[in-house]
Design an enzyme around this catalytic site. Sequence first.
Site, PDB file in Angstrom:
ATOM      1  N   LYS A  34      29.322 -18.966  40.541  1.00 53.56           N
ATOM      2  CA  LYS A  34      30.783 -18.995  40.474  1.00 53.56           C
ATOM      3  C   LYS A  34      31.355 -17.590  40.237  1.00 53.56           C
ATOM      4  O   LYS A  34      32.372 -17.217  40.803  1.00 53.56           O
ATOM      5  CB  LYS A  34      31.223 -19.960  39.372  1.00 53.56           C
ATOM      6  CG  LYS A  34      31.014 -21.419  39.799  1.00 53.56           C
ATOM      7  CD  LYS A  34      31.172 -22.405  38.671  1.00 53.56           C
ATOM      8  CE  LYS A  34      29.987 -22.454  37.777  1.00 53.56           C
ATOM      9  NZ  LYS A  34      29.767 -23.636  36.994  1.00 53.56           N
ATOM     10  N   ASP A  45      27.109 -25.770  43.802  1.00 46.73           N
ATOM     11  CA  ASP A  45      26.932 -25.820  42.344  1.00 46.73           C
ATOM     12  C   ASP A  45      27.670 -27.010  41.758  1.00 46.73           C
ATOM     13  O   ASP A  45      27.167 -27.693  40.871  1.00 46.73           O
ATOM     14  CB  ASP A  45      27.425 -24.520  41.687  1.00 46.73           C
ATOM     15  CG  ASP A  45      27.445 -24.672  40.171  1.00 46.73           C
ATOM     16  OD1 ASP A  45      26.349 -24.865  39.612  1.00 46.73           O
ATOM     17  OD2 ASP A  45      28.528 -24.652  39.568  1.00 46.73           O
ATOM     18  N   SER A  55      23.875 -21.407  38.183  1.00 43.61           N
ATOM     19  CA  SER A  55      25.149 -22.114  38.233  1.00 43.61           C
ATOM     20  C   SER A  55      26.298 -21.200  37.799  1.00 43.61           C
ATOM     21  O   SER A  55      27.311 -21.060  38.493  1.00 43.61           O
ATOM     22  CB  SER A  55      25.041 -23.344  37.318  1.00 43.61           C
ATOM     23  OG  SER A  55      26.290 -23.897  37.053  1.00 43.61           O
ATOM     24  N   HIS A 114      32.612 -12.958  31.651  1.00 43.37           N
ATOM     25  CA  HIS A 114      32.413 -14.405  31.553  1.00 43.37           C
ATOM     26  C   HIS A 114      31.819 -14.724  30.201  1.00 43.37           C
ATOM     27  O   HIS A 114      30.895 -14.051  29.751  1.00 43.37           O
ATOM     28  CB  HIS A 114      31.462 -14.889  32.662  1.00 43.37           C
ATOM     29  CG  HIS A 114      31.173 -16.352  32.554  1.00 43.37           C
ATOM     30  ND1 HIS A 114      32.057 -17.308  33.013  1.00 43.37           N
ATOM     31  CD2 HIS A 114      30.142 -17.030  32.001  1.00 43.37           C
ATOM     32  CE1 HIS A 114      31.569 -18.505  32.762  1.00 43.37           C
ATOM     33  NE2 HIS A 114      30.403 -18.372  32.146  1.00 43.37           N
TER      34      HIS A 114
HETATM   35  N1  URA Z   1      28.028 -23.856  32.630  1.00 44.33           N
HETATM   36  C1  URA Z   1      27.896 -23.824  33.978  1.00 44.33           C
HETATM   37  O1  URA Z   1      28.803 -23.420  34.702  1.00 44.33           O
HETATM   38  N2  URA Z   1      26.732 -24.241  34.505  1.00 44.33           N
HETATM   39  C2  URA Z   1      25.708 -24.695  33.759  1.00 44.33           C
HETATM   40  O2  URA Z   1      24.690 -25.057  34.313  1.00 44.33           O
HETATM   41  C3  URA Z   1      25.863 -24.726  32.378  1.00 44.33           C
HETATM   42  C4  URA Z   1      27.042 -24.288  31.831  1.00 44.33           C
END
Ligand code: URA
Length: 433
Positions: A187, A161, A183, A82
């Site tokens: 994911k 989220d 956050s 990521h």
């Molecule tokens: N990207 C995300 O997915 N979440 C955040 O809080 C900031 C950047």
Amino acid sequence: MRMVDIIQAKRNGKTLTKEEINFFVEGYTNGTIPDYQASALLMAVYFKGMSAEETATLTEAMVASGETIDLSGIEGPKVDKHSTGGVGDKVTFIVGPLVASAGVPVAKMSGRGLGHTGGTLDKLEAIDGLEIEMSIDKFIEQVNKTKLAVAGQTGNLAPADKKLYALRDVTATVDSIPLIAGSIMSKKLASGANSIVLDVKTGSGAFMKSLEDSEALATEMVNIGKHLGRNTIAVISDMNQPLGYEIGNANEIKEAVEILQGKDVTDLRVISLTIAAHMIVLAGKYDTFDEAYKALEGNIENGSAFEMLRQMVIAQGGDVNQVDDLTKLPQASNTIEVKAPSAGFVTAIDAESVGIAAMYLGAGRATKEDDIDHSVGITLLKKVGDEVAEGETFAYLLSNTETAEDAEKKLLSAYTFGTEKPEERPLIHKIIK
Ligand code: URA
């Protein structure tokens, strides 16, 4: 349990219990806790922070709020990557084939971009016919067959989220390290990988501008991953200027292909090999980073990494002729030269402004509804440390209009020229394990 007591506890700097965090996440997701109470808690977290344990619990609760992807149908270890995002970041198109060429399956779910240039999926769609929407069964089948698939997210991953991020966006609570870490990781964890390599960008073109903040975010995310049983490491890489020389969509695919074919665009090649090498070490394929790095360099030389990309394009219905012959990718009708206003050295390039200039040309979206023009973008000819003569062309705008004054102005404003050659910055600042 009452939400007001949870807000008060955090406001007073107390550590929240697992039950309290779960109560909040479940209640906010199902609508029994209103926005005003959730906002108050987010602001209390913003000021008082969260312990590593609280952050991991919050992340776990956000994962549990929705579906999770079961990748157990894929044989072997599943490693994901990521990136926290940057301008000219086409690393996924290089890392995916590299890792697959080492025999490690890559099941990559990606997103679209909002603002600046497109996201991974937008860039892939520069290849005619390439399908990025697929069922989870087809996704798994493709990874088992070709070792590599890059697709849009399926399923309702981490809906808590999604709701909380939208609320943070309008309550000035986005830039809280535990909230960002939770956050992003919610994911990633919902997407099913056993091991994760995080590419945390730092610098003017990154979400985190200072090395200190980038390190804090990386450490927090690595802690969450470990806490929840995933091998996780973070590479902190430089984003004080765009990555590589191409910014856009089709032209970024072209640059990624060229790297896989052996071209030495140093920053992009080194960062891609570094991330891919860490991924195959985490997958247990090699014992050391150096061995892994060398093996991957070999897979560029012998063509097997590029072949992995070709096979992915074919499996997803894309026109492989466009990666075999890069002139067949979408091309803009005009090339506008941007010239240096004075002689000297390029001392800085504000990556964010370069991204905005590309967006003005049509390479990115200003709103969710905008269409992307895959053919337009920017080719940089000079990067930080390069010498330029007065009036020398330092970049091309790849445009479908005769003139592109806004983009040209923005690109000029992104560059700083000076009389002294600037000190070289490291490409990889730190590895957090
Ligand atoms: N990207 C995300 O997915 N979440 C955040 O809080 C900031 C950047």
